[in-house]
Design an enzyme around this catalytic site. Structure first.
Site: not given
Lengths: 509, 430
Positions: A36, A276, A411-412
């Protein structure tokens, strides 16, 4: 019996260890067999702790059973006290010791140790890690907190942070700063960073901040009942929740409205509003984690980032009710399960564009090719960052924005993927360009015409399948699903290019 | 069992400090992490608690997420109430598992601390399930519990449980026992074949259908020092267990292979001819790495039972000075040759009382401390240089071609320490 491969939560005594390890001057004597001790490495490796957890294990073996495991416990308890000289001891059993019923609490109480001994009853076969942490913290507070004179200025306690918690270190710091801005001092933050002596003076504060309900709720309730301390219910994750939290604090402390924190460092709203972020709008996200973080993430996702929440769930049943209520509000089916295979199936079914989850969902995301950001425990070593990185308060909101946007295609780039699909750089296996150091060359389109369709599957005409592959990978799953749903509703068995575009037109938004 | 190496020096008669206290070691369940990779048509089903599942997940470190071939049947309150129910529940879970995974040909029911304490009889369950799912699936049980086994003993228990399932043969053959990485196994087989020994078998095999047979003609060469029960089970099947130092380092490997080959009747001259080149290549490679190790002190905490053979390698081939060599359990007869070859000096300890052992390590301030993951960062924070013991179990370290890699595992932390100290002379620990 339930077959389990990966688990979201450990056993309840690991929760107790998280409390003990977060504190100072406390020692945990755990009646447990050899092996343990594996739990130590969670703290020393995953969290990079420079100390062993303050836990002594009795390490009983088969030959001890039925003879002297009780004596072994008492001896271990005495040795641990002598060596570590803690201000207080917590004692309990792990799953195996629970079965041999030695009553560690009773044994330790009769030893006459000169420090408080707090017995823990953590039923391993019913409960799990979070519950174990909350029960342990509650028992510590119940045994040690004493009536005391109020602090000089207006103060509160920040309750719930533990060792091995997701961003607890930084959340406590951030909320301390937020409260200071409101003119409220922190009497004690606990369990993380507190000693038993600190716990004793919890009642000196005016009120309590319940930072993590999973861990602090029972203690907060008891302190309210016994010491008249009100406590906050709002967990300040995200812009709106942080404002609500400030309002709640103002109400508890009787400040004259309107009370507003200094938000000059809060950048999420503008980052989210700037053009953006157009590409974030309407992104379909699936959210899964502990109840508190999942609920908070859903609110931030929909109301602050403009995502669409398409799935919401938690693994800790204690929060099932809250999740169900919220799921209704988001119009999704709640998922309450601690079986990662169920979670995987649910994610596969709704084909989200992003997952907000735990380290399990990160693996699921990898398998399904869906980006994932981690919002909740359980987490791995990479989610204990060196930098200051809270998820609560103002800086926390900033961190959430950054963390959630990072795995997505930017994004782009998303537009370029739409335009030039078989490009050698922007292709399926490359993933987001800022994340893959070694983009694989574009694979040849391979379609096996004679591959038998699995039962219940649709037959895609070869040219339709080819057309489908021209759709960028991060929306293709949705396109396939929409087309098949569209086809099923109309009894179409073979899907052609026409079916594909009919479905596209049908689902146009 | 007869010892071949009889050197008068060494630690053969060294007193052993027997410690009894908190043990900072894994239980035998951990062996599943490598056993399931070795046996590719096997599934390991632990019958245990949430703790067992959490251990496997944590010990595996990186999660092999594509549904791995191990899992835990987590016992719940109602399983503890009545054993009849527990058996029914187990049968149901196994039915479900095997229905979903038709690729499984061997199923191991692995006992845990709680299943043993409630006396859930997994051998009866294995028989019952074999009747139900055989012959397609063979169901075998063993214990990986912490009350019975330490770390690598789990593999010993697993292999011992498999021995009765092996077929019978009287043919003369050499059996390499212990799950070795494929690359290492192939190297050994190649060397034995070069000496004209065609009958080289590996146990465990990668698939159930490739399991070796055993009988009076079988010469067993143990590849790991922790396989006492497996060796006894093979001896009971009339196999001859060879005594040898373990194949760590150039010299250890040469001795081990020689003993196996001689037992198979290969003349010494032929053995020497085959071993000369790889032995020299390995010695040279080790010597290069050992430049960083020579004269440095090393303290080994108990972990995998590999400690005594490794200390022998570090002392004799790398010039290190062992201060303490701790082992969770010492199979006197299996490590007799390594003990004899280990130069006098170190404290040999068996079992553990971790706090007292940490005191000894702090007093000794060794140049290198070999220990488990629970202790490594705390000791580093105290200024000691550590080597994770678990890497010794998870890396190919046996044989000639890996001898320098093995030395490098110890040299690297020492080199790294010097680098870190120059990069960050003052550092705050978490």
């Amino acid at each position: 019996m339930k077959l389990s491969v990966w688990t979201y939560e450990g056993p309840p005594h690991v929760g107790a260890m998280r409390v003990a390890t977060g504190m100072t001057g406390l020692h945990y004597v755990l009646h447990a067999p050899q092996g343990d001790t594996y739990a130590d490495l969670l703290f020393t490796m995953i969290e990079r702790r420079n100390h062993r957890p303050p836990v002594t294990y009795t390490t009983f073996q088969a030959r001890d059973l039925g003879s002297d495991t009780a004596d072994l416990f008492k001896q271990t308890c005495m040795d641990a006290y002598e060596r570590f000289r803690p201000q207080a001891l917590i004692v309990g059993a792990s799953c195996t010791a629970e079965l041999i019923q030695d009553d560690p609490g009773g044994l330790a109480a009769r030893m006459g140790l000169p420090v408080p001994v707090i017995p823990l009853e953590l039923p391993s076969y019913q409960r799990k890690e979070n519950w174990g942490a909350s029960e342990t913290f509650f028992q510590i507070v119940r045994h040690l907190a004493k009536p005391c004179a109020p602090t000089a200025g207006l103060t509160c306690n920040i309750l719930g942070g533990t060792a091995l918690g997701f961003r607890h270190r930084d959340d406590v710091a951030e909320i301390t700063r937020l409260l200071e801005g409101l003119g409220i001092g922190v009497n004690v933050a606990a369990p993380l960073g507190a000693s038993p002596a600190d716990i004793a003076r919890l009642p000196a504060a005016e009120f309590n901040v319940m930072l993590y309900p999973e861990i602090a709720e029972p203690a907060c309730r008891w302190l309210e009942r016994e010491h008249g301390q009100k406590y906050t219910r709002t967990v300040p994750i995200g812009v709106g929740a942080t404002r609500d939290f400030v309002a709640e604090v103002a109400e508890i402390t009787g400040m004259a409205p309107p009370v507003r924190a200094d938000e000059s460092q809060l950048r999420l709203p503008w980052w989210s509003a700037s053009v953006d972020s157009t590409y974030l709008t309407g992104k379909r996200v699936f959210i899964f984690g502990d109840g508190t973080h999942a609920l908070a993430a859903a609110r931030v996702a929909r109301d602050e980032m403009g995502f669409e929440v398409v799935g919401l769930g938690c693994y800790n049943r204690e929060f099932a009710r809250d999740i169900r209520a919220a799921a209704k509000d988001y119009g999704v089916t709640p998922l309450i399960t601690d079986d990662y295979l169920d979670v995987e199936a649910a994610i596969e079914q709704v084909q989200p564009e992003m997952i907000l989850g735990t380290q399990m969902e990160r693996h699921i995301g990898k398998r399904l090719g869906i980006p994932c950001a981690v919002i909740s425990a359980p987490v791995h070593v990479q989610d204990f960052p060196a930098r200051y990185s809270p998820v609560m308060g103002h800086e926390g909101a900033n961190v959430l924005f950054d963390t959630w946007v990072h795995p997505l295609v930017m994004g782009l780039e998303e537009h370029l993927l739409h335009m030039f699909r078989e490009d050698f750089e922007f292709h399926d296996d490359a993933g987001p360009s800022h994340l893959s150091g070694h983009a694989k060359p574009a694979p040849k389109l391979e379609i096996v015409p004679d591959a038998p369709a699995p039962e219940g599957a649709f037959i895609w005409a070869i040219d339709a399948e080819k057309e489908l592959r021209k759709i960028p990978f991060f929306v293709r799953g949705k396109a396939r699903r929409n087309t098949e749903t569209f086809a099923a509703e109309r009894g179409i068995e073979a899907i052609s290019i026409e079916t594909l575009y009919d479905a596209k037109a049908h689902y146009a938004r | 069992m007869t010892s071949v190496i009889t050197e008068p020096l060494g630690c053969s008669d060294a007193p052993i400090l027997k410690e009894r206290g908190q043990r900072e070691v894994f239980c035998g369940l951990t062996g599943i992490v490598w056993l399931h990779r070795k046996m590719q048509d096997a599934f390991f089903l632990v019958v245990g608690s949430r703790t067992c599942a959490h251990l496997l997940q944590s010990a595996a470190g990186v999660m092999i997420f594509a549904e791995p071939r191990f899992g835990t049947a987590i016992m719940e309150e109602k399983d503890l109430a009545g054993l009849a129910d527990a058996n029914e529940e187990l049968d149901r879970e196994v039915d479900r598992l095997l229905a979903r995974r038709p690729d499984i040909k061997q199923l191991f029911l692995v006992g845990s601390c709680p299943s043993e304490v409630i006396k859930l009889d997994l051998s009866r369950a294995a028989e019952r399930l074999t009747d139900r799912h055989g012959p397609h699936v063979q169901v075998v049980n063993y214990s990986g519990s912490g009350i019975e086994t330490t770390f690598t003993q789990g593999e010993d228990a697993c292999l011992a449980a498999l021995v009765p399932t092996l077929g019978v043969t009287a043919d003369k053959q050499l059996m390499l026992v212990g799950s070795l990485p494929d690359v290492v196994e192939d190297q050994f087989v190649r060397l034995f074949k070069a000496m004209g020994i065609e009958a080289v078998r590996s146990f465990p095999a990668t698939e159930r259908g490739l399991a070796p047979k055993v009988g009076p003609g079988t010469k067993v060469l143990l590849a790991q020092p922790f396989l006492g029960d497996a060796a006894a089970a093979l001896a009971a099947r009339d196999a001859d267990i060879l005594s040898a130092p373990f194949p760590f380092g150039a010299d250890g490997t040469a001795a081990w292979i020689s003993i196996g080959a001689r037992a198979m009747g290969v003349p010494q001259a032929r053995i020497d001819a085959v071993l000369e080149t790889p032995h020299r290549r390995a010695s040279n490679a080790v010597a290069k790495v050992a430049q960083n190790l020579r004269g440095k002190t090393v303290f080994l905490f108990p972990d995998s039972q590999l400690e005594i053979p490794l200390a022998r390698f570090l002392a004799r081939e790398c010039g290190m000075i062992p201060i303490e060599v701790g082992s969770p359990y010492i199979h006197g007869s299996l490590v007799a040759d390594d003990l004899a070859l280990l130069p006098k000096g170190p404290l040999i300890s068996e079992g553990q009382d971790v706090d007292r052992q940490l005191d000894r390590a702090r007093d000794a301030r060794p140049d290198l401390t070999v220990c488990g993951l629970g202790l490594a960062n705390p000791l580093e924070a105290e200024g000691l240089t550590t080597k994770w013991a678990i890497e010794l179990v998870f890396s190919p370290i046996h044989g000639f071609e890996q001898a320098a890699d093995l030395a490098e595992l110890f040299a690297r932390p020492i080199r790294r320490r010097a680098m870190i100290d120059s990069m960050h002379p003052a550092r705050v620990t978490a």
